[in-house]
Design an enzyme around this catalytic site. Sequence first.
Site, mmCIF file in Angstrom:
data_model
loop_
_atom_site.group_PDB
_atom_site.id
_atom_site.type_symbol
_atom_site.label_atom_id
_atom_site.label_comp_id
_atom_site.label_asym_id
_atom_site.label_seq_id
_atom_site.Cartn_x
_atom_site.Cartn_y
_atom_site.Cartn_z
ATOM 1 N N GLU A 166 0.817 -1.196 0.000
ATOM 2 C CA GLU A 166 0.000 0.000 0.000
ATOM 3 C C GLU A 166 0.860 1.258 0.000
ATOM 4 O O GLU A 166 1.910 1.323 0.648
ATOM 5 C CB GLU A 166 -0.924 -0.007 1.212
ATOM 6 C CG GLU A 166 -1.942 -1.121 1.081
ATOM 7 C CD GLU A 166 -2.971 -1.162 2.191
ATOM 8 O OE1 GLU A 166 -4.095 -1.571 1.893
ATOM 9 O OE2 GLU A 166 -2.665 -0.800 3.331
ATOM 10 N N CYS B 199 3.420 8.468 1.283
ATOM 11 C CA CYS B 199 3.921 7.524 2.287
ATOM 12 C C CYS B 199 4.230 6.215 1.564
ATOM 13 O O CYS B 199 3.339 5.572 1.006
ATOM 14 C CB CYS B 199 2.845 7.350 3.359
ATOM 15 S SG CYS B 199 3.328 6.215 4.656
ATOM 16 N N CYS C 285 1.139 -2.262 15.738
ATOM 17 C CA CYS C 285 1.169 -1.976 14.297
ATOM 18 C C CYS C 285 0.527 -3.097 13.485
ATOM 19 O O CYS C 285 0.886 -4.265 13.640
ATOM 20 C CB CYS C 285 2.618 -1.769 13.859
ATOM 21 S SG CYS C 285 2.788 -1.439 12.095
ATOM 22 N N CYS D 71 -1.366 5.877 9.814
ATOM 23 C CA CYS D 71 -0.146 5.221 10.324
ATOM 24 C C CYS D 71 -0.497 3.900 10.981
ATOM 25 O O CYS D 71 -1.418 3.832 11.793
ATOM 26 C CB CYS D 71 0.518 6.064 11.406
ATOM 27 S SG CYS D 71 0.961 7.686 10.919
HETATM 28 N N1 SAH Z 1 9.171 0.722 10.496
HETATM 29 C C1 SAH Z 1 9.269 2.134 10.461
HETATM 30 C C2 SAH Z 1 8.324 2.827 9.492
HETATM 31 C C3 SAH Z 1 6.881 2.359 9.431
HETATM 32 S S1 SAH Z 1 5.746 2.867 10.638
HETATM 33 C C4 SAH Z 1 9.122 2.707 11.870
HETATM 34 O O1 SAH Z 1 8.856 1.945 12.781
HETATM 35 O O2 SAH Z 1 9.329 3.905 12.063
HETATM 36 C C5 SAH Z 1 5.524 4.582 10.541
HETATM 37 C C6 SAH Z 1 5.063 5.181 11.883
HETATM 38 O O3 SAH Z 1 3.721 4.786 12.232
HETATM 39 C C7 SAH Z 1 5.928 4.709 13.023
HETATM 40 O O4 SAH Z 1 6.232 5.739 13.917
HETATM 41 C C8 SAH Z 1 5.044 3.680 13.666
HETATM 42 O O5 SAH Z 1 5.444 3.375 14.952
HETATM 43 C C9 SAH Z 1 3.688 4.338 13.577
HETATM 44 N N2 SAH Z 1 2.593 3.404 13.821
HETATM 45 C C10 SAH Z 1 2.592 2.066 13.711
HETATM 46 N N3 SAH Z 1 1.402 1.549 14.044
HETATM 47 C C11 SAH Z 1 0.612 2.589 14.367
HETATM 48 C C12 SAH Z 1 -0.771 2.701 14.764
HETATM 49 N N4 SAH Z 1 -1.544 1.630 14.898
HETATM 50 N N5 SAH Z 1 -1.246 3.932 15.003
HETATM 51 C C13 SAH Z 1 -0.465 5.036 14.838
HETATM 52 N N6 SAH Z 1 0.817 4.992 14.448
HETATM 53 C C14 SAH Z 1 1.358 3.785 14.215
#
Ligand code: SAH
Length: 391
Positions: free
Chosen positions: A91, A104, A118, A361
């Site tokens: 995605e 993104c 996540c 996110c």
């Molecule tokens: N692996 C990388 C990039 C992908 S996640 C990282 O961890 O930074 C991008 C951002 O979204 C990260 O800060 C992650 O922690 C956040 N994120 C992940 N799951 C989320 C959720 N359920 N709600 C809000 N932010 C989330």
Amino acid sequence: MARNLLGFDARALTDFFCEIGEKPFRSRQLLRWIHQSGTPDFEQMTDLSRGLRAKLAECAVVEIPQHVSGSEASDGTRKWLLSVGGGNAIETVFMPEVNRGTLCVSSQVGCALECAFCATGRQGFNRNLTTAEIIGQLWWAVRTLSLESDSARLGQHNVDRPVSNVVMMGMGEPLTNFDNVVSAMRIMLDDNAYGLSRRKVTLSTAGIVPAIDRLREECPVALAVSLHAPNDALRDQIVPINKKYPLRQLLAACQRYVDPLLGDDIPDVKWERKGAPRDFVTFEYIMLDGVNDSVKQARELVALTRDVPGKFNLIPFNSFSDSGFLRSSATRVRAFQDVLINAGLVATVRRTRGDDIDGACGQLAGRVRDRRSRRPDRITQSGQSLIEDRA
Ligand code: SAH
């Protein structure tokens, strides 16, 4: 096998042309045709001789991503599902604003890090994306948005440059797919391709410490670090990579990343400022109700990050089925933010975009088949249902 030139950065294209007995400057022409004109067909590359076009057609292709489906949220956020073969799909999310458009981008099919909150992490990991599959997301978005630009759908969004910013914050951990991600970012930065400035390309990582140092040397872009906890005990639980690279090591790497003096030794890269393009790291901090969002934890966070120039981005938790977490209330987020601000720090709350299409996110799920690494107790419930929702 024909090589896919979509994923070749300037260096790789120059090597390729030398290999087939052509002049190195052809690489500039190719980059412009592929990424600026959006032309995958060698026959249409009219400033190349007929002979060269025929030669290219024999040994190379420009294979563009295959679009599966798209959706649009009420706030204008767009999400595209792109097929990457073998039943897998990734995605990509586009967020238009008045003065900028942010894409993104995903770096892997799934993710192996298993962060507790996540959706991508719950699905497990299938494979790294190739450079072509990473840059293909930007190619697709720019092409699609440009074709639509004369219609009214982008509203006030500045359509001269539909994508002005890229965040490597989609599915996957970009620093565990280092080489392909760096090649793709080089194409994003290349003036013959997308010409984005280093400040406008942000890589977000959960904290792969040696790779942060390598990034600083090989392709310094804006850095975001997913912190999410003020101490190792909690971070070990919700961001398990912390057991390998604990906070002290991670924060030291952040400090090295933004230190301009350390940038002097970096050869071969032209940018405005030596070292990182920004003099701070963005700390991402997801707000999980009753887990990491107390005033006491905010104070602990201030103390923890005292020596690192950072800005905080508080992220409201975006839920997904069976996540087991709740979003912190606005009051708790405000109280947490106030502690940071009163300590003299910059702390913003991220606006949630596209959550009505699961494009926010942590909600990106794509389609991940044959997951090699996963938590069997959770994935069958949550991962499976996420996949079926979209099938
Ligand atoms: N692996 C990388 C990039 C992908 S996640 C990282 O961890 O930074 C991008 C951002 O979204 C990260 O800060 C992650 O922690 C956040 N994120 C992940 N799951 C989320 C959720 N359920 N709600 C809000 N932010 C989330």
